[in-house]
Motif scaffolding. Sequence first.
Motif, PDB file in Angstrom:
ATOM      1  N   VAL A  78      41.677  52.066  10.950  1.00 53.88           N
ATOM      2  CA  VAL A  78      41.053  51.752  12.239  1.00 53.88           C
ATOM      3  C   VAL A  78      40.215  50.475  12.232  1.00 53.88           C
ATOM      4  O   VAL A  78      40.517  49.504  12.953  1.00 53.88           O
ATOM      5  N   ALA A  79      39.177  50.444  11.394  1.00 56.48           N
ATOM      6  CA  ALA A  79      38.215  49.339  11.462  1.00 56.48           C
ATOM      7  C   ALA A  79      38.862  47.951  11.357  1.00 56.48           C
ATOM      8  O   ALA A  79      38.576  47.073  12.191  1.00 56.48           O
ATOM      9  N   PRO A  80      39.744  47.709  10.376  1.00 58.51           N
ATOM     10  CA  PRO A  80      40.315  46.361  10.290  1.00 58.51           C
ATOM     11  C   PRO A  80      41.150  46.010  11.511  1.00 58.51           C
ATOM     12  O   PRO A  80      41.210  44.844  11.914  1.00 58.51           O
ATOM     13  N   VAL A  81      41.769  47.026  12.122  1.00 58.87           N
ATOM     14  CA  VAL A  81      42.592  46.764  13.300  1.00 58.87           C
ATOM     15  C   VAL A  81      41.707  46.355  14.484  1.00 58.87           C
ATOM     16  O   VAL A  81      41.998  45.389  15.200  1.00 58.87           O
ATOM     17  N   VAL A  82      40.604  47.068  14.647  1.00 54.43           N
ATOM     18  CA  VAL A  82      39.675  46.713  15.717  1.00 54.43           C
ATOM     19  C   VAL A  82      39.219  45.263  15.525  1.00 54.43           C
ATOM     20  O   VAL A  82      39.211  44.451  16.457  1.00 54.43           O
ATOM     21  N   CYS A  83      38.860  44.927  14.287  1.00 54.66           N
ATOM     22  CA  CYS A  83      38.367  43.571  14.014  1.00 54.66           C
ATOM     23  C   CYS A  83      39.433  42.518  14.280  1.00 54.66           C
ATOM     24  O   CYS A  83      39.136  41.461  14.850  1.00 54.66           O
ATOM     25  N   LEU A  84      40.650  42.789  13.866  1.00 50.91           N
ATOM     26  CA  LEU A  84      41.673  41.749  14.057  1.00 50.91           C
ATOM     27  C   LEU A  84      42.013  41.576  15.531  1.00 50.91           C
ATOM     28  O   LEU A  84      42.313  40.472  15.988  1.00 50.91           O
ATOM     29  N   ILE A 123      58.094  29.224  12.537  1.00 54.25           N
ATOM     30  CA  ILE A 123      58.126  30.564  11.934  1.00 54.25           C
ATOM     31  C   ILE A 123      57.011  30.679  10.898  1.00 54.25           C
ATOM     32  O   ILE A 123      56.295  31.681  10.819  1.00 54.25           O
ATOM     33  N   THR A 124      56.859  29.609  10.107  1.00 57.21           N
ATOM     34  CA  THR A 124      55.784  29.621   9.109  1.00 57.21           C
ATOM     35  C   THR A 124      54.420  29.769   9.779  1.00 57.21           C
ATOM     36  O   THR A 124      53.570  30.535   9.328  1.00 57.21           O
ATOM     37  N   SER A 125      54.214  29.032  10.872  1.00 55.53           N
ATOM     38  CA  SER A 125      52.946  29.142  11.601  1.00 55.53           C
ATOM     39  C   SER A 125      52.713  30.580  12.058  1.00 55.53           C
ATOM     40  O   SER A 125      51.612  31.112  11.974  1.00 55.53           O
ATOM     41  N   PHE A 126      53.760  31.185  12.564  1.00 55.22           N
ATOM     42  CA  PHE A 126      53.659  32.568  13.039  1.00 55.22           C
ATOM     43  C   PHE A 126      53.192  33.478  11.900  1.00 55.22           C
ATOM     44  O   PHE A 126      52.258  34.278  12.057  1.00 55.22           O
ATOM     45  N   LEU A 127      53.834  33.340  10.752  1.00 55.90           N
ATOM     46  CA  LEU A 127      53.497  34.229   9.629  1.00 55.90           C
ATOM     47  C   LEU A 127      52.078  33.959   9.113  1.00 55.90           C
ATOM     48  O   LEU A 127      51.328  34.886   8.804  1.00 55.90           O
ATOM     49  N   ILE A 128      51.714  32.681   9.042  1.00 58.29           N
ATOM     50  CA  ILE A 128      50.355  32.351   8.593  1.00 58.29           C
ATOM     51  C   ILE A 128      49.339  32.966   9.540  1.00 58.29           C
ATOM     52  O   ILE A 128      48.329  33.521   9.130  1.00 58.29           O
ATOM     53  N   LEU A 129      49.642  32.888  10.829  1.00 54.14           N
ATOM     54  CA  LEU A 129      48.680  33.395  11.803  1.00 54.14           C
ATOM     55  C   LEU A 129      48.503  34.916  11.669  1.00 54.14           C
ATOM     56  O   LEU A 129      47.394  35.432  11.841  1.00 54.14           O
ATOM     57  N   CYS A 130      49.586  35.626  11.346  1.00 56.02           N
ATOM     58  CA  CYS A 130      49.458  37.083  11.136  1.00 56.02           C
ATOM     59  C   CYS A 130      48.451  37.363  10.020  1.00 56.02           C
ATOM     60  O   CYS A 130      47.552  38.192  10.155  1.00 56.02           O
ATOM     61  N   ILE A 131      48.616  36.681   8.904  1.00 49.98           N
ATOM     62  CA  ILE A 131      47.703  36.877   7.781  1.00 49.98           C
ATOM     63  C   ILE A 131      46.287  36.446   8.163  1.00 49.98           C
ATOM     64  O   ILE A 131      45.299  37.093   7.832  1.00 49.98           O
ATOM     65  N   TYR A 132      46.207  35.334   8.883  1.00 49.97           N
ATOM     66  CA  TYR A 132      44.894  34.833   9.296  1.00 49.97           C
ATOM     67  C   TYR A 132      44.174  35.852  10.179  1.00 49.97           C
ATOM     68  O   TYR A 132      42.971  36.040  10.065  1.00 49.97           O
ATOM     69  N   PHE A 133      44.916  36.489  11.078  1.00 49.50           N
ATOM     70  CA  PHE A 133      44.296  37.503  11.939  1.00 49.50           C
ATOM     71  C   PHE A 133      43.690  38.624  11.093  1.00 49.50           C
ATOM     72  O   PHE A 133      42.562  39.053  11.330  1.00 49.50           O
ATOM     73  N   ALA A 181      50.493  41.739  12.675  1.00 50.80           N
ATOM     74  CA  ALA A 181      49.286  41.707  11.842  1.00 50.80           C
ATOM     75  C   ALA A 181      48.805  43.131  11.525  1.00 50.80           C
ATOM     76  O   ALA A 181      48.320  43.399  10.418  1.00 50.80           O
ATOM     77  N   VAL A 182      48.957  44.034  12.477  1.00 53.65           N
ATOM     78  CA  VAL A 182      48.551  45.420  12.225  1.00 53.65           C
ATOM     79  C   VAL A 182      49.410  46.014  11.104  1.00 53.65           C
ATOM     80  O   VAL A 182      48.899  46.665  10.186  1.00 53.65           O
ATOM     81  N   VAL A 183      50.710  45.752  11.162  1.00 50.94           N
ATOM     82  CA  VAL A 183      51.583  46.239  10.089  1.00 50.94           C
ATOM     83  C   VAL A 183      51.132  45.632   8.751  1.00 50.94           C
ATOM     84  O   VAL A 183      51.054  46.313   7.732  1.00 50.94           O
ATOM     85  N   ALA A 184      50.803  44.335   8.783  1.00 56.23           N
ATOM     86  CA  ALA A 184      50.343  43.679   7.553  1.00 56.23           C
ATOM     87  C   ALA A 184      49.073  44.347   7.043  1.00 56.23           C
ATOM     88  O   ALA A 184      48.927  44.612   5.844  1.00 56.23           O
TER      89      ALA A 184
END
Length: 452
Positions: free
Chosen positions: A144-150, A96-106, A356-359
Amino acid sequence: MAENRSGFSSSFGAIMAAAGSAIGLGNIWRFPYICGKYGGGAAIIVYLLFVFLIGMVLLMSELVIGRRTGHTPMRAYEELRPKHRNWRYVGLLGLITSFLILCIYFVISGWTLNYFWESVSGTLASIADGDFATHFAAFASSPVAPVVCLVIFAALTLVIILGGVQNGIEKVSKILMPILLVLVVLLCVRSLTLPGASKGLAYLFSPDFSQLTTEGVLAILGQALFSLSVGMGVMIVYGSYIPKGDGLFKSAMWITVCDTAIAILAGVAIFPAVFAFDQSPDGGPGLVFNVLPVVFNSMGNVGSIVFGGAFFLLLAVAALTSAISLLEALTAWGADYGKSRKRSAIILSVVLVLVAVVASFSFDGGILNDNKLAGISFFDWLDKLTGSYLPPICALLTIIFFGWFMKKDDIHDELSNHGVLKISWFKVFYHILVRFVAPAALIVSLVAGIFT
Ligand code: TRP
């Protein structure tokens, strides 16, 4: 499903992949800042002690658990303690921690891709020095822009995972890690040859023990653990791919040395340049997106394009190899329970991107930034949980399992490759570091983290 457990083909590949996981954004934007702030050389000495005596011990324990069982965390714990199946929830918490870290990382890696593009296309060079903070705030809060990038970054990560352990992760790491080294060395040379560079070196290296506060020591300990990517089972998964004949002490040593070397080089690349252009030292996004662009612009148009481009590429590469390891840990988990790797990786990536988009929307100024829980936005929750709380909790449970519940003979057997290697250090390692020093350090850092 033999292909699922193909593993790394060589020791070098295994070390590059694991070092790629360890070397991440933290090496570049957090380590130099923490050292500068808490006493330069004094902080570095403490860091070295922590990373080799505690971080590396945790790293070795995860590698042992992984290679011994050949499984991902949940099944590994189950297999080692079949009668105490609840231990597998430690594995689950890590995932679960890996999942959450990856969201932020994206999200953050997406920003670095954008800044890489804006550097090489000359956009950043046309921005006035005082305007970078506004520029960043406008970009990061846009819908928009950050979502495209992630999405681009997540797609890159996914493609590599779909390539498989050997042809994806191992191959890419063997190419990207040397590139990363070249980039950081190039930036070091530029930074060190600027007039006034010595002030930055003094800030980073000259020891000042009066700055080394309790708060500083705890921050350094946290950084030593975070930097080696220990505590979430990712290294258990990579351990399960390490060739049977490799000495795990040697692997862990190389991973730790590479990670530490890159962190120190990042400091040498950053602070002399920051001081040479009279900027104030900082860490985190503020350093990377507000301060450093000013520094690169001071090097002229070409400087901004070449060195700014090199720097943001460095960040993106460091982030990519870490993201790969996180997505691999999650994908391999599915595969360990008989799911297809390909399907697991794709489904996981879609869910990760949605979160990640929500984040991203909930970052400062974003359209969801007003939806707060206990006064904290979703982005900041993720940041807090993955930065300060979950990894040390998982790491503590892992080391308790390893030191007090796993069979000592199994550990000895795995570290010595069934008696082939002489491991005279085992007693000190097991009876002192694993059972007492590491758990105590983690408890102290957790308690302090909760009460401060
Ligand atoms: N080690 C990474 C860094 O220094 C961050 C990190 C922590 C990480 N845990 C991880 C990366 C797990 C990959 C997997 O930035």
